[in-house]
Design a protein around this motif. Structure first.
Motif, mmCIF file in Angstrom:
data_model
loop_
_atom_site.group_PDB
_atom_site.id
_atom_site.type_symbol
_atom_site.label_atom_id
_atom_site.label_comp_id
_atom_site.label_asym_id
_atom_site.label_seq_id
_atom_site.Cartn_x
_atom_site.Cartn_y
_atom_site.Cartn_z
ATOM 1 N N SER A 199 0.880 -1.489 0.323
ATOM 2 C CA SER A 199 0.115 0.381 -0.213
ATOM 3 C C SER A 199 0.653 1.385 -0.130
ATOM 4 N N GLY A 200 2.187 1.163 -0.117
ATOM 5 C CA GLY A 200 2.815 1.867 0.656
ATOM 6 C C GLY A 200 3.412 2.769 1.780
ATOM 7 N N ASP A 201 2.011 2.586 2.522
ATOM 8 C CA ASP A 201 1.933 2.999 4.312
ATOM 9 C C ASP A 201 3.556 1.597 4.815
ATOM 10 N N PRO A 202 4.151 2.429 5.715
ATOM 11 C CA PRO A 202 5.172 1.643 6.171
ATOM 12 C C PRO A 202 4.149 1.552 7.165
ATOM 13 N N THR A 203 3.473 2.179 8.257
ATOM 14 C CA THR A 203 2.634 1.385 9.902
ATOM 15 C C THR A 203 2.538 0.592 10.736
ATOM 16 N N PRO A 204 3.286 0.243 11.102
ATOM 17 C CA PRO A 204 2.858 -1.823 11.647
ATOM 18 C C PRO A 204 1.516 -1.673 11.717
ATOM 19 N N SER A 205 0.780 -2.702 11.467
ATOM 20 C CA SER A 205 -0.481 -3.005 12.181
ATOM 21 C C SER A 205 -0.836 -3.937 13.411
ATOM 22 N N THR A 206 -1.294 -3.610 14.127
ATOM 23 C CA THR A 206 -1.731 -4.876 14.986
ATOM 24 C C THR A 206 -1.187 -6.506 15.450
ATOM 25 N N ALA A 207 -0.707 -5.637 14.852
ATOM 26 C CA ALA A 207 -0.661 -8.438 13.391
ATOM 27 C C ALA A 207 0.598 -7.981 13.225
ATOM 28 N N ASP A 208 1.452 -7.402 12.862
ATOM 29 C CA ASP A 208 2.364 -7.166 12.898
ATOM 30 C C ASP A 208 3.327 -6.746 14.172
ATOM 31 N N ILE A 209 3.353 -6.562 14.872
ATOM 32 C CA ILE A 209 3.146 -5.934 15.982
ATOM 33 C C ILE A 209 3.784 -6.879 16.874
ATOM 34 N N LEU A 213 6.692 -10.343 18.494
ATOM 35 C CA LEU A 213 6.781 -10.412 19.688
ATOM 36 C C LEU A 213 6.507 -11.777 20.126
ATOM 37 N N ASP A 214 6.324 -12.316 19.172
ATOM 38 C CA ASP A 214 5.328 -14.058 19.334
ATOM 39 C C ASP A 214 6.819 -14.814 18.810
ATOM 40 N N ILE A 215 7.910 -14.251 18.001
ATOM 41 C CA ILE A 215 9.649 -14.520 17.864
ATOM 42 C C ILE A 215 9.836 -14.479 18.583
ATOM 43 N N ILE A 216 9.900 -12.913 19.388
ATOM 44 C CA ILE A 216 11.107 -12.895 20.102
ATOM 45 C C ILE A 216 10.867 -13.999 21.553
ATOM 46 N N ALA A 217 9.520 -13.980 21.711
ATOM 47 C CA ALA A 217 9.100 -15.203 23.295
ATOM 48 C C ALA A 217 9.915 -16.284 22.663
ATOM 49 N N SER A 239 10.038 1.250 12.090
ATOM 50 C CA SER A 239 11.249 0.743 12.460
ATOM 51 C C SER A 239 10.594 0.231 14.262
ATOM 52 N N LEU A 240 10.448 -0.890 14.077
ATOM 53 C CA LEU A 240 9.827 -1.882 15.555
ATOM 54 C C LEU A 240 9.412 -1.116 16.663
ATOM 55 N N LYS A 241 11.388 -1.364 17.080
ATOM 56 C CA LYS A 241 12.272 -0.724 17.742
ATOM 57 C C LYS A 241 12.459 0.699 18.005
ATOM 58 N N GLY A 242 12.499 1.700 17.246
ATOM 59 C CA GLY A 242 12.660 2.843 17.226
ATOM 60 C C GLY A 242 10.715 3.494 17.431
ATOM 61 N N LEU A 243 10.184 2.552 17.369
ATOM 62 C CA LEU A 243 8.827 3.252 17.821
ATOM 63 C C LEU A 243 8.555 2.358 19.392
ATOM 64 N N LYS A 244 9.608 1.785 20.062
ATOM 65 C CA LYS A 244 9.276 1.112 21.276
ATOM 66 C C LYS A 244 8.708 0.560 21.079
ATOM 67 N N PHE A 245 8.066 -0.418 20.249
ATOM 68 C CA PHE A 245 6.939 -1.716 20.332
ATOM 69 C C PHE A 245 7.931 -2.761 20.780
ATOM 70 N N ILE A 246 9.483 -3.037 20.713
ATOM 71 C CA ILE A 246 10.193 -3.968 21.205
ATOM 72 C C ILE A 246 11.290 -3.139 21.792
#
Length: 246
Positions: A199-209, A213-217, A239-246
């Motif tokens: 779509s062009g929009d790089p905003t992470p979705s709830t499913a992305d986050i 987190l599942d992979i990290i666990a 970046s999920l790290k930059g956005l502080k989701f991880i």
């Protein structure tokens, strides 16, 4: 009855008679001017369709390719999107043969190889913008979602770069246990996850986050770190790290 005269075919190598000088097709001069401008001022001096003309010249030497280059840009939107278009979609363009499609895909492959080479020469975390550039080159203009993993060793050098899945325009199935299993096979100590949003929009979705987190666990008990999850699109990256989701 008058005699019908058939024009004499000039033997190969014979020069035309005086006053009958043959002229090169009009687009030959245009091609040379484009080449000169590119070599003197670089790619920034050329519009998207002009740069595409230079690519098409090799495959279509005896035809004016400016209309074809403009048709490609009109259909796909930009030089980058033409390069990323799937061969079956390129075949929909009238006048674009297999040789020209091969040149376009070769151009895309060359760009990916150059970007990957920049990563392989240094530690990945020490050249984060190279990681972004590589992921954008590899996936930002793809028409389907792709999930890519950069596998790193203990020094954060690149071991492997693999596409783990290709999905639809807005979804790619990802199996966290398979991600970790592959990391163990390669002896990887850390991962950088990446995928694109067509779509062009790089905003992470709830499913992305949630998937990250599942992979990290699952990776954590094996001593495998997930440094980041990058999402790229035509309009930028996140970046999920930059956005502080991880």
């Amino acid at each position: 009855m008058s005699e019908t005269r058939v024009p004499r075919r000039r033997p190969a190598g014979e020069k035309p008679a005086d006053g009958l000088r043959e002229e090169a097709p009009h687009f030959h001069g245009h091609r040379q001017r484009l080449r000169d401008r590119f070599l003197e001022a670089g790619e920034a001096a050329l519009a998207d369709y002009e740069l595409l003309e230079l690519v098409l010249y090799r495959a279509i030497p005896r035809r004016d390719v400016k209309p074809l280059a403009k048709a490609l840009i009109a259909r796909f939107g930009s030089f980058s999107e033409v390069a990323a278009a799937r061969p079956e979609r390129l075949r929909e363009i009238d006048g674009l043969g297999e040789a020209a499609i091969c040149e376009i895909k070769l151009m895309e492959a060359s760009a990916r190889r150059l970007a990957r080479g920049a990563l392989q020469k240094r530690t990945v975390l020490g050249s984060f913008m190279d990681v972004i550039d590589y992921c954008r080159t590899a996936m930002a203009y793809a028409e389907r979602e792709e999930f890519r993993i950069l596998f790193l060793d203990k020094r954060n050098a690149l071991i492997a770069d693999e596409v783990q899945g290709v999905g639809t325009v807005d979804h790619t199935p990802v199996y966290p246990r398979e991600v970790v299993r592959r990391a163990l096979e390669l002896g990887s100590s850390a991962l950088i996850l990446a995928h694109n949003h067509p779509s062009g929009d790089p905003t992470p979705s709830t499913a992305d986050i949630r998937m990250t987190l599942d992979i990290i666990a699952i990776a954590q008990p094996f001593g495998i770190a997930v440094h980041d999850h990058l999402i790229v699109g035509r309009n930028g990256h996140s970046s999920l790290k930059g956005l502080k989701f991880i």
